[in-house]
Design a protein around this motif. Structure first.
Motif, PDB file in Angstrom:
ATOM      1  N   ALA A 195       4.650 152.704 121.839  1.00 55.18           N
ATOM      2  CA  ALA A 195       4.804 153.984 122.556  1.00 55.18           C
ATOM      3  C   ALA A 195       6.147 154.035 123.272  1.00 55.18           C
ATOM      4  O   ALA A 195       6.686 153.002 123.678  1.00 55.18           O
ATOM      5  CB  ALA A 195       3.672 154.133 123.563  1.00 55.18           C
ATOM      6  N   ARG A 196       6.670 155.245 123.396  1.00 60.64           N
ATOM      7  CA  ARG A 196       7.924 155.413 124.140  1.00 60.64           C
ATOM      8  C   ARG A 196       7.695 156.305 125.346  1.00 60.64           C
ATOM      9  O   ARG A 196       6.970 157.308 125.257  1.00 60.64           O
ATOM     10  CB  ARG A 196       8.991 156.049 123.240  1.00 60.64           C
ATOM     11  CG  ARG A 196       9.615 155.066 122.257  1.00 60.64           C
ATOM     12  CD  ARG A 196      10.027 155.747 120.998  1.00 60.64           C
ATOM     13  NE  ARG A 196       8.876 156.485 120.431  1.00 60.64           N
ATOM     14  CZ  ARG A 196       8.976 157.477 119.568  1.00 60.64           C
ATOM     15  NH1 ARG A 196      10.133 157.887 119.167  1.00 60.64           N
ATOM     16  NH2 ARG A 196       7.894 158.086 119.106  1.00 60.64           N
ATOM     17  N   LEU A 197       8.333 155.929 126.436  1.00 60.90           N
ATOM     18  CA  LEU A 197       8.353 156.795 127.614  1.00 60.90           C
ATOM     19  C   LEU A 197       9.108 158.048 127.183  1.00 60.90           C
ATOM     20  O   LEU A 197      10.136 157.949 126.513  1.00 60.90           O
ATOM     21  CB  LEU A 197       9.117 156.072 128.725  1.00 60.90           C
ATOM     22  CG  LEU A 197       9.207 156.748 130.081  1.00 60.90           C
ATOM     23  CD1 LEU A 197       7.825 156.836 130.727  1.00 60.90           C
ATOM     24  CD2 LEU A 197      10.144 155.958 131.000  1.00 60.90           C
ATOM     25  N   SER A 198       8.583 159.230 127.556  1.00 65.66           N
ATOM     26  CA  SER A 198       9.280 160.439 127.106  1.00 65.66           C
ATOM     27  C   SER A 198      10.642 160.519 127.796  1.00 65.66           C
ATOM     28  O   SER A 198      10.828 160.011 128.899  1.00 65.66           O
ATOM     29  CB  SER A 198       8.439 161.672 127.415  1.00 65.66           C
ATOM     30  OG  SER A 198       8.499 161.940 128.788  1.00 65.66           O
ATOM     31  N   GLN A 199      11.564 161.164 127.118  1.00 61.73           N
ATOM     32  CA  GLN A 199      12.930 161.254 127.655  1.00 61.73           C
ATOM     33  C   GLN A 199      12.945 161.968 129.013  1.00 61.73           C
ATOM     34  O   GLN A 199      13.559 161.476 129.963  1.00 61.73           O
ATOM     35  CB  GLN A 199      13.820 161.946 126.600  1.00 61.73           C
ATOM     36  CG  GLN A 199      15.294 161.638 126.732  1.00 61.73           C
ATOM     37  CD  GLN A 199      15.907 162.425 127.887  1.00 61.73           C
ATOM     38  OE1 GLN A 199      15.513 163.559 128.134  1.00 61.73           O
ATOM     39  NE2 GLN A 199      16.836 161.811 128.596  1.00 61.73           N
ATOM     40  N   PRO A 200      12.226 163.096 129.178  1.00 59.33           N
ATOM     41  CA  PRO A 200      12.220 163.735 130.500  1.00 59.33           C
ATOM     42  C   PRO A 200      11.597 162.854 131.588  1.00 59.33           C
ATOM     43  O   PRO A 200      12.040 162.881 132.735  1.00 59.33           O
ATOM     44  CB  PRO A 200      11.381 165.005 130.281  1.00 59.33           C
ATOM     45  CG  PRO A 200      11.377 165.234 128.820  1.00 59.33           C
ATOM     46  CD  PRO A 200      11.530 163.904 128.165  1.00 59.33           C
ATOM     47  N   ALA A 201      10.598 162.049 131.219  1.00 61.77           N
ATOM     48  CA  ALA A 201       9.998 161.158 132.229  1.00 61.77           C
ATOM     49  C   ALA A 201      11.011 160.094 132.645  1.00 61.77           C
ATOM     50  O   ALA A 201      11.151 159.770 133.828  1.00 61.77           O
ATOM     51  CB  ALA A 201       8.733 160.509 131.672  1.00 61.77           C
ATOM     52  N   GLN A 202      11.726 159.576 131.655  1.00 62.71           N
ATOM     53  CA  GLN A 202      12.758 158.572 131.960  1.00 62.71           C
ATOM     54  C   GLN A 202      13.840 159.179 132.860  1.00 62.71           C
ATOM     55  O   GLN A 202      14.253 158.567 133.852  1.00 62.71           O
ATOM     56  CB  GLN A 202      13.370 158.093 130.652  1.00 62.71           C
ATOM     57  CG  GLN A 202      14.446 157.080 130.869  1.00 62.71           C
ATOM     58  CD  GLN A 202      14.678 156.235 129.626  1.00 62.71           C
ATOM     59  OE1 GLN A 202      13.962 156.353 128.632  1.00 62.71           O
ATOM     60  NE2 GLN A 202      15.675 155.390 129.695  1.00 62.71           N
ATOM     61  N   ALA A 203      14.260 160.403 132.541  1.00 68.58           N
ATOM     62  CA  ALA A 203      15.310 161.063 133.344  1.00 68.58           C
ATOM     63  C   ALA A 203      14.799 161.299 134.767  1.00 68.58           C
ATOM     64  O   ALA A 203      15.533 161.074 135.742  1.00 68.58           O
ATOM     65  CB  ALA A 203      15.714 162.377 132.676  1.00 68.58           C
ATOM     66  N   ALA A 204      13.560 161.727 134.902  1.00 67.08           N
ATOM     67  CA  ALA A 204      13.014 162.002 136.244  1.00 67.08           C
ATOM     68  C   ALA A 204      13.004 160.731 137.085  1.00 67.08           C
ATOM     69  O   ALA A 204      13.317 160.771 138.284  1.00 67.08           O
ATOM     70  CB  ALA A 204      11.606 162.577 136.126  1.00 67.08           C
ATOM     71  N   LEU A 205      12.653 159.605 136.468  1.00 68.63           N
ATOM     72  CA  LEU A 205      12.620 158.344 137.224  1.00 68.63           C
ATOM     73  C   LEU A 205      14.033 157.908 137.597  1.00 68.63           C
ATOM     74  O   LEU A 205      14.295 157.480 138.720  1.00 68.63           O
ATOM     75  CB  LEU A 205      11.920 157.255 136.405  1.00 68.63           C
ATOM     76  CG  LEU A 205      10.408 157.403 136.314  1.00 68.63           C
ATOM     77  CD1 LEU A 205       9.816 156.479 135.255  1.00 68.63           C
ATOM     78  CD2 LEU A 205       9.750 157.121 137.670  1.00 68.63           C
ATOM     79  N   THR A 206      14.949 158.066 136.662  1.00 67.12           N
ATOM     80  CA  THR A 206      16.327 157.633 136.921  1.00 67.12           C
ATOM     81  C   THR A 206      16.960 158.478 138.024  1.00 67.12           C
ATOM     82  O   THR A 206      17.743 157.974 138.824  1.00 67.12           O
ATOM     83  CB  THR A 206      17.149 157.741 135.611  1.00 67.12           C
ATOM     84  OG1 THR A 206      16.398 157.114 134.580  1.00 67.12           O
ATOM     85  CG2 THR A 206      18.488 157.050 135.727  1.00 67.12           C
ATOM     86  N   GLU A 207      16.614 159.763 138.051  1.00 70.55           N
ATOM     87  CA  GLU A 207      17.237 160.669 139.033  1.00 70.55           C
ATOM     88  C   GLU A 207      16.466 160.748 140.354  1.00 70.55           C
ATOM     89  O   GLU A 207      16.903 161.438 141.281  1.00 70.55           O
ATOM     90  CB  GLU A 207      17.341 162.079 138.430  1.00 70.55           C
ATOM     91  CG  GLU A 207      18.418 162.152 137.354  1.00 70.55           C
ATOM     92  CD  GLU A 207      18.209 163.318 136.409  1.00 70.55           C
ATOM     93  OE1 GLU A 207      17.513 164.287 136.789  1.00 70.55           O
ATOM     94  OE2 GLU A 207      18.732 163.253 135.277  1.00 70.55           O
ATOM     95  N   ALA A 208      15.348 160.038 140.433  1.00 67.89           N
ATOM     96  CA  ALA A 208      14.509 160.159 141.643  1.00 67.89           C
ATOM     97  C   ALA A 208      15.161 159.481 142.847  1.00 67.89           C
ATOM     98  O   ALA A 208      15.798 158.435 142.713  1.00 67.89           O
ATOM     99  CB  ALA A 208      13.142 159.533 141.375  1.00 67.89           C
ATOM    100  N   ASP A 209      14.992 160.084 144.018  1.00 65.47           N
ATOM    101  CA  ASP A 209      15.387 159.432 145.270  1.00 65.47           C
ATOM    102  C   ASP A 209      14.238 158.569 145.785  1.00 65.47           C
ATOM    103  O   ASP A 209      14.447 157.626 146.536  1.00 65.47           O
ATOM    104  CB  ASP A 209      15.725 160.490 146.337  1.00 65.47           C
ATOM    105  CG  ASP A 209      16.880 161.379 145.883  1.00 65.47           C
ATOM    106  OD1 ASP A 209      17.942 160.817 145.567  1.00 65.47           O
ATOM    107  OD2 ASP A 209      16.699 162.616 145.812  1.00 65.47           O
TER     108      ASP A 209
END
Ligand code: GDP
Length: 314
Positions: A179-193
């Motif tokens: 399974a792959r983490l979805s790209q938007p989920a990955q982006a949300a985690l990377t950009e999270a404060d």
């Protein structure tokens, strides 16, 4: 005043959704992203059912049945009753008529080739939500529960058909290796404060998310603080099988055991003030009222935990 930070939340069903409805009042909704467990998802009567996504969507759009914490308020069951009356099909998984509309539309869009992420975004937008709701993955990762009495069961058989009474030996997340983490989920985690782990069932709702390859690494690499909220209050679960599962897996039913389960992934832990205080080296903890009986409790907890995190996460 609303806190102007990007917040990503790893979340399951009813317990997590309570905190979610507090967070949407404490943070501008477009700054929030929920990354939702899909290990409970399954196909039933040809329809794709995503219980945790739906619980969150119905909660945030105020459609939810307030007594149950899931399903749609004042829903009827004419379609399922008709299956039983006219076709002798006794569905063990209850689906309300209005709820069926969600599953029909989701399945229709999926069958036309759209991803679960795209479909969920469309459903949430049509319900008027401004908060991002993302499945943890577009790949299916069904939770399989190995039980003493009935061998291995699909999650909904264990949870609904057998009302979580069988004793658990182990839990696996089928297909998680691929399974792959979805790209938007990955982006949300990377950009999270700030990254939060909701007070959901750690073994049934959060373990499937954490089983997605690369997710644990991503969490440990983030500079943003990762903070979990206890689902255990006064040595017990507020509802559902969390405490029973902990006993069956040989763990002590305590917030400390939950904090240990998240191990090196978390920087902070929001404990309940009714629990025995504990210390784990390198882990910041605070004791708050985490019991959310009404909307005021939910908002108060969301505000208090965010205030606390902002004070030490510079
Ligand atoms: P499920 O899919 O309905 O089982 O929901 P979740 O996985 O999100 O959550 C179940 C967990 O939520 C249980 O361990 C409960 O103890 C926890 N929970 C439910 N309500 C509350 C609450 O008001 N406060 C806290 N701290 N935990 C709660």
């Amino acid at each position: 005043m609303a806190l102007d930070k990007n917040i990503a939340v790893l979340i399951g069903g009813v317990g997590g959704a309570k905190l979610a409805s507090g967070l949407v009042e404490a943070v501008p909704p477009e700054r929030l992203t929920f990354i939702v467990n899909t290990g409970d998802d399954f196909w039933h009567l040809g329809l794709k059912i995503c219980p945790d996504i739906d619980t969150l969507m119905y909660t945030l759009s105020c459609l939810v049945n307030p007594e149950l914490g899931w399903g749609i308020a004042d829903d009827t069951t004419a379609a399922l009753d008709s299956l039983a009356r006219h076709y002798q099909v006794e569905p063990w998984f209850r689906l309300g008529d209005q709820d069926l509309a969600t599953h029909i539309l989701r399945t229709h869009w999926l069958r036309r080739g759209r991803s679960l992420t795209a479909v969920t975004t469309c459903l949430a937008e049509r319900l008027g939500l401004r908060t991002a709701i993302l499945p943890m993955s577009d790949d299916e990762v069904p939770t399989m529960v190995n039980t003493i009495e009935r061998g291995e069961l699909g999650f909904q058989e264990y949870f609904v058909k057998y009302a979580w009474s069988p004793v658990i030996r182990s839990i696996r997340h089928q297909g998680c290796e691929k399974a792959r983490l979805s790209q938007p989920a990955q982006a949300a985690l990377t950009e999270a404060d700030i990254v939060l782990i909701a007070p959901s069932n750690p073994w049934l709702s959060l373990a499937p998310i954490l089983a997605i390859p690369g997710l644990r690494d991503l969490l440990t690499r983030l500079t943003a603080p990762v903070v979990a909220v206890t689902p255990i209050i006064a040595g017990d679960a507020v509802k559902g099988p969390t405490a029973k599962i902990m006993r069956e897996l040989g763990l002590q039913v305590s917030a400390r055991a939950v904090a240990r389960f998240y191990g090196g992934l978390i920087d902070g832990f929001v404990d309940d003030r009714r629990n025995e205080p504990f210390e784990i080296e390198g882990l910041r903890t605070i004791q708050l009222n985490t019991l959310m009986n009404n909307q005021a409790d939910k908002v108060a907890l969301a505000r208090a935990l965010l205030d606390w995190i902002v004070r030490w996460a510079r």
